[in-house]
Write an enzyme that holds these catalytic residues in place. Structure first.
Site, short mmCIF file in Angstrom:
data_model
loop_
_atom_site.label_atom_id
_atom_site.label_comp_id
_atom_site.label_asym_id
_atom_site.label_seq_id
_atom_site.Cartn_x
_atom_site.Cartn_y
_atom_site.Cartn_z
N ASP A 1 0.83 -1.22 0.00
CA ASP A 1 0.00 0.00 0.00
C ASP A 1 0.86 1.26 0.00
OD1 ASP A 1 -2.05 -1.73 0.16
OD2 ASP A 1 -2.41 -1.44 2.31
N1 LIG Z 1 1.84 1.54 10.45
C1 LIG Z 1 0.68 1.60 11.08
O1 LIG Z 1 0.49 2.23 12.10
C2 LIG Z 1 -0.48 0.84 10.51
C3 LIG Z 1 -1.45 0.32 11.37
C4 LIG Z 1 -2.53 -0.37 10.79
C5 LIG Z 1 -2.59 -0.48 9.41
N2 LIG Z 1 -1.62 0.04 8.62
C6 LIG Z 1 -1.73 -0.10 7.18
O2 LIG Z 1 -0.84 -1.16 6.80
C7 LIG Z 1 -0.40 -0.89 5.48
C8 LIG Z 1 1.09 -0.88 5.51
O3 LIG Z 1 1.52 -0.95 4.16
P1 LIG Z 1 2.67 -1.95 3.79
O4 LIG Z 1 2.98 -1.69 2.38
O5 LIG Z 1 3.76 -1.83 4.80
O6 LIG Z 1 2.08 -3.41 3.99
P2 LIG Z 1 0.87 -3.97 3.11
O7 LIG Z 1 0.30 -2.93 2.26
O8 LIG Z 1 -0.03 -4.63 4.11
O9 LIG Z 1 1.51 -5.03 2.17
C9 LIG Z 1 2.27 -6.07 2.77
C10 LIG Z 1 2.65 -6.94 1.64
O10 LIG Z 1 3.67 -7.81 2.09
C11 LIG Z 1 3.51 -9.06 1.40
N3 LIG Z 1 3.98 -10.10 2.26
C12 LIG Z 1 3.33 -10.69 3.30
N4 LIG Z 1 4.09 -11.63 3.87
C13 LIG Z 1 5.25 -11.67 3.16
C14 LIG Z 1 6.41 -12.47 3.24
N5 LIG Z 1 6.56 -13.41 4.19
N6 LIG Z 1 7.41 -12.25 2.35
C15 LIG Z 1 7.26 -11.31 1.40
N7 LIG Z 1 6.18 -10.55 1.26
C16 LIG Z 1 5.18 -10.72 2.15
C17 LIG Z 1 2.04 -9.21 1.11
O11 LIG Z 1 1.89 -9.65 -0.25
P3 LIG Z 1 1.84 -11.24 -0.47
O12 LIG Z 1 0.73 -11.73 0.38
O13 LIG Z 1 1.60 -11.39 -1.93
O14 LIG Z 1 3.20 -11.76 -0.03
C18 LIG Z 1 1.48 -7.78 1.20
O15 LIG Z 1 1.05 -7.32 -0.07
C19 LIG Z 1 -0.93 0.46 5.08
O16 LIG Z 1 -2.13 0.29 4.35
C20 LIG Z 1 -1.28 1.09 6.41
O17 LIG Z 1 -2.33 2.02 6.32
C21 LIG Z 1 -0.54 0.69 9.16
#
Ligand SMILES: NC(=O)c1ccc[n+]([C@@H]2O[C@H](COP(=O)([O-])OP(=O)(O)OC[C@H]3O[C@@H](n4cnc5c(N)ncnc54)[C@H](OP(=O)(O)O)[C@@H]3O)[C@@H](O)[C@H]2O)c1
Ligand SMILES: NC(=O)c1ccc[n+]([C@@H]2O[C@H](COP(=O)([O-])OP(=O)(O)OC[C@H]3O[C@@H](n4cnc5c(N)ncnc54)[C@H](OP(=O)(O)O)[C@@H]3O)[C@@H](O)[C@H]2O)c1
Lengths: 481, 103, 103, 481
Positions: free
Chosen positions: A408
């Protein structure tokens, strides 16, 4: 009377502490100051507190026993917890606080009910100058019930949040759950006001019913919320516990409890809102969990266009001969616990004269600062971490961007597609770089449950597999070059 | 309504303190950078552990022959302490991570 | 010392309110841009005109036959009002100057 | 009881108001909110306040008379005052507040003394729960005296500051004045504690002596301070008055007075310090006025090197054929009241297709925002005003900088000469421009009383004369071109 001063100092230390905590340079000191104030208040209470009849507190054995057990367990738990499991820990401790408040209310309620049957004692503990026994009852029972309800909700809620974060409990919701929750809440309030109003016979069965229902409410309040939103929920429950503590402050006219509680209540609420802002969502949206729902739906969206894959060895070459490489860590890296390998890769490349930096998005991962904590755990040099703004300026001068389990936070939809749920969230503009290599296990969407155009861009090539495994083989390859 | 007004007037000192604390709580953390959200949350969590004071009072007041009261009080003290001690220690550990920020 | 402690304990509500207000006063204007210093000063100046309340009370309590008391009270009311009204009006005029800032 | 709520609202409105006041976008609203709260409190007091014996207030005629006179005079004065004379106004109003507090103390003291001779009445107005008559005396007289002393100092001090700002009074100090002040202060405190201690015979002569001495102290406190530092001094006295008002709050347990007073006391003190910072000086340094002294000495410094003059007509040509001209207004422009001519010049040049901007230094002039106010009075378009940072970036792309009665704020010594009193103060870096024309009446130094290297730089040429006259002839010239 000296105690009053100690409490005063405690209150001040809480305010100061919180203030310092909100600035990176002073945060740690702030935490210590608040802790110091707390210590003062606790020691003071044990030795200087006097009951209505002027007698000091009793049961020292029990008190110290409890303190010691709590301290030992608490310290151990806090010391050995994994960095990345810290939100769970916070949630757990928060629950403890809530439970504590609830238990206090239970005891005090029994006390109060007891007093009622010796009218002459009513005056005892009358906290409100000039209020009649009736008003006293109203006042005290109101406070007690508030403490009970809020404390219990915060307790059970935190437990669920905790369970969700360490994967023990999964999201669960049934049709009309929100309605159900509202009804439940109304019932609780109804019963409470009944107790407050009818003080002739303080009915403790009803009281315990309220207790149970509150616990239930906490459970149903948190269950439907998307697991990834737990940090927000915890922050919210955190402020609840604050209010519960404040109730205690009213009950004992204890200004330290009162101020500390309210302070946390207010700050916690604001913090919750700030957290939502950082992910650009509204609190309501988080609570109703519509977003978590979307995540499921997201998977269904069909991929548009085609993407190209890249092999580990090609990646190795590309990286080794680049001048500047930027690593974009995301939630996936944390899941794979690949921070150490990642650090090794960085070192290997640096030895080859490549300039390697990390681009940290504020909400990458699942808790604010998740990536900082993760990489710090692997001793990545802090100066290599770039904040989002700095990173975005550097991308255009970057040869290869390596996206590790982030999704994201690098999704261009946030800039282009006004319909997207993450529209408006600032992102890392990795497309500016010459090449972009994305490592994830599949084409599945991330937290927001939406497709990511980036993967289909010409400059982008996908490197599928678990982050840890991929990085390991990548390091092996590079060594051989 | 009348009722309410009277109450407020009666406990005005409390009302004042509460309102001022609310303002302070908001002002004080108004400009926290998002990377500090978690430690701040954790620190605040430790602070509301001040509820332990109530637990201690309950425990200390409890009639030594009233076992259930003792048990509840004891539990309360343990839980409260967990909140306080655990809270502060965890926060401190988190902040260790950000130590370089000082640079 | 003992004396002092007792006093503090006795008037703890006041002590609390005072301390909290001090914190607030500092927090609230902490980040004022230097171009606003003068209007802010003027605004604060108008606020402490709240002393007029005291003047009104003094005036209202004064014994109608005690001319000096009446005169002093009257003076106090006039001066206080000057502070309040003048203060707010001047501040408003100054801020008119900065209206474009909104852009 | 409704009154309590009104006071509560007032307190909140003060806090909110001050908060909004510290942000340009909301400042005006903030001022109105605070004013609204104040109105509530005043009206409430008049109609709802009850004396100890439950009787409402009397003497309505007098009260309304006073209110009306005060409002009319205050409004008129505030409306017709010259923008640039506003600090004087503030100082004047501040003095009124101080005097008001002092008068209240006088009345209440007589009351108290009076009560003392009818012991049975002592209880009346006893504001401290559980305090004996003696303690009451101590408490009340302490508060009353504090209000008297602080109020009087603030009054006489403000009057002097006012006199200095409108030039009626000039700086004055004698050897050992600081010592004298300290002694005076000690005497005042001594007498006060005597009254507080010996309550058998409340000696009102001593009381009035304290009153007189306090007035004197205010005078001697402000007299030696450099006239240009008055804004700082006024801000300080402002916070004094705040504290004086708070004393009234204690006396009447009036939370509105208490909170309002303390709020201003705290904010005012911080503001004072911020003001000093902006000029990079310490508060102490301002108060001891060593700086003002330097100003005199400064004149003596002999000019180093030579400077070149430029004629009005040459200036006219230079300006007319420039692409970008930056005007740097300073205190001199205000003194010469040349803002309107200056605006005309700007318009003439703009018509000739020259891009004209103003570079505003935060502490140019004699009060913060002085230049903004000054130019706004002449309807200069706000968008033409550049803050210091913006201006410093643009100078390098500027053909001609026209410095109008500014000196310290363009003094390179602040960057280069660590020994200079203004060392470290951010300045407008006019040397970056192709040409720099400085208009002032002589080579005399400015506020800081130090030589200005800039005048001797090759790029710089001096255009001597009173800003207004010079600008007028300049405009005439340009028209003829
Ligand atoms: N930081 C905060 O405070 C917080 C709190 C709550 C929510 N969020 C939200 O979390 C999101 C964070 O974005 P992000 O880009 O860091 O994470 P993300 O958007 O959740 O994407 C994580 C990606 O990592 C991949 N993944 C999962 N396990 C993996 C593994 N073992 N090896 C390789 N890839 C793996 C997944 O794709 P695959 O499944 O295809 O591997 C997933 O697409 C944002 O939308 C944010 O709003 C953040
Ligand atoms: N803004 C604030 O809040 C504040 C408050 C207090 C003090 N200050 C201090 O005031 C100074 C402001 O710097 P500044 O450059 O604006 O003023 P400045 O340094 O005081 O210089 C003003 C110059 O204007 C010239 N001047 C006076 N009357 C003039 C006239 N009628 N026509 C043309 N020129 C005239 C004077 O030189 P001639 O006599 O040769 O003409 C003088 O050198 C800073 O040092 C600042 O720290 C600021």
């Amino acid at each position: 009377m000296l105690l009053t001063i100690l409490y005063l100092l405690a209150s001040v230390s809480f305010i100061l502490g919180l203030k310092l905590l909100s600035n990176p340079a002073t945060a740690r000191r702030g935490n210590l100051i608040a802790a110091g104030g707390m210590a003062l208040a606790i020691v003071g209470t044990i030795f200087l507190y006097r009951q209505e009849d002027g007698a000091p507190l009793g049961n020292y054995g029990w008190i110290f026993g409890g303190l010691i057990i709590g301290s030992v367990v608490g310290t151990l738990a806090a010391k050995k917890v994994q960095m990345t499991a810290m939100p769970e820990m916070v949630s757990l401790f928060n629950g403890m606080g809530g439970a504590c408040a609830a238990l206090i209310s239970i005891t005090e309620f029994n006390q109060l009910a007891h007093h009622l049957h010796q009218p002459h004692e009513i005056a005892i503990g009358d906290i409100f100058p000039g209020s009649s026994a009736y008003q006293q009852w109203m006042g005290e029972s109101l406070i007690i019930l508030a403490g009970l309800i809020i404390g219990s909700v915060s307790f059970s809620g935190s437990m669920i949040a905790w369970g969700k974060l360490n994967g023990k409990i999964r999201d669960f919701s049934f049709k009309g759950q929100h309605l159900f929750n509202i009804v439940l809440l109304l019932v609780i309030i109804g019963l409470a006001s009944w107790i407050i109003g009818v003080h002739e016979n303080a009915n403790s069965t009803v009281f315990y019913m309220i207790f149970i229902l509150s616990l239930l409410y906490g459970v149903f309040f948190v269950l439907p919320i998307g697991g990834a939103d737990m940090p927000v929920v915890i922050s919210l429950l955190n402020s609840f516990t604050g209010v519960a503590a404040a109730c205690g402050g009213f009950l004992y006219h204890n200004k330290a409890m009162l101020t500390g509680g309210i302070l946390v209540g207010a700050a916690g609420t604001l913090l919750t809102i700030l957290m939502c802002k950082a992910m650009n969502r509204s609190l309501l949206n988080v609570l109703i969990g519509s977003f978590g729902g979307a995540a499921a739906a997201g998977g269904v969206q069909k991929a548009q266009g085609s993407f190209k894959e890249i092999s580990v060895s090609d990646t190795a070459i590309l990286l080794s001969y680049a001048q500047r490489v930027m690593i974009v860590p995301g939630y996936g890296l944390a899941v794979a616990q690949a921070q150490h390998v990642c650090h090794e890769l960085e070192r290997l490349l640096t030895d080859k004269g490549v300039d390697v930096k990390y681009a940290i998005h504020p909400v990458a991962g699942r808790m604010p600062g998740h990536m900082n904590v993760l990489l710090a755990e692997a001793d990545v040099d802090y100066d290599k971490l770039l904040e989002m703004e700095a990173a975005n300026e550097l991308f255009s001068h970057t040869d290869v961007v390596l996206v590790l389990g982030a999704n994201d936070v690098v999704n261009p939809a946030a800039k282009t597609d006004a319909a997207s749920p993450i529209y408006g969230m600032p992102i890392l503009e990795v497309e500016l770089a010459k090449n972009c290599i994305v490592n994830k296990r599949s084409m599945k969407p991330g937290y927001a449950g939406i497709e990511n155009d980036l993967f289909f861009r010409p400059k982008t090539s996908m490197l599928f597999g678990d982050a840890k495994k991929v990085l390991e083989s990548l390091c092996a390859e590079i060594k051989t070059l | 309504m009348q009722e309410l007004l009277e109450k407020i007037a009666l406990y005005q000192d409390y009302v004042y303190i509460v309102i001022l604390m609310i303002f302070l709580g908001i002002e004080v953390i108004g400009r926290v950078p998002s990377v500090l959200h978690t430690p701040l949350m954790s620190g605040a969590n430790a602070i509301h552990g001040v509820v332990i004071i109530g637990a201690i009072i309950v425990m200390g007041k409890a009639d030594p022959n009233n076992i259930p009261a003792l048990v509840i009080g004891f539990l309360a003290v343990i839980l409260g302490t967990l909140n306080v001690v655990g809270g502060f220690v965890v926060t401190d550990r988190m902040l260790e991570m950000f130590r370089h920020k000082k640079k």
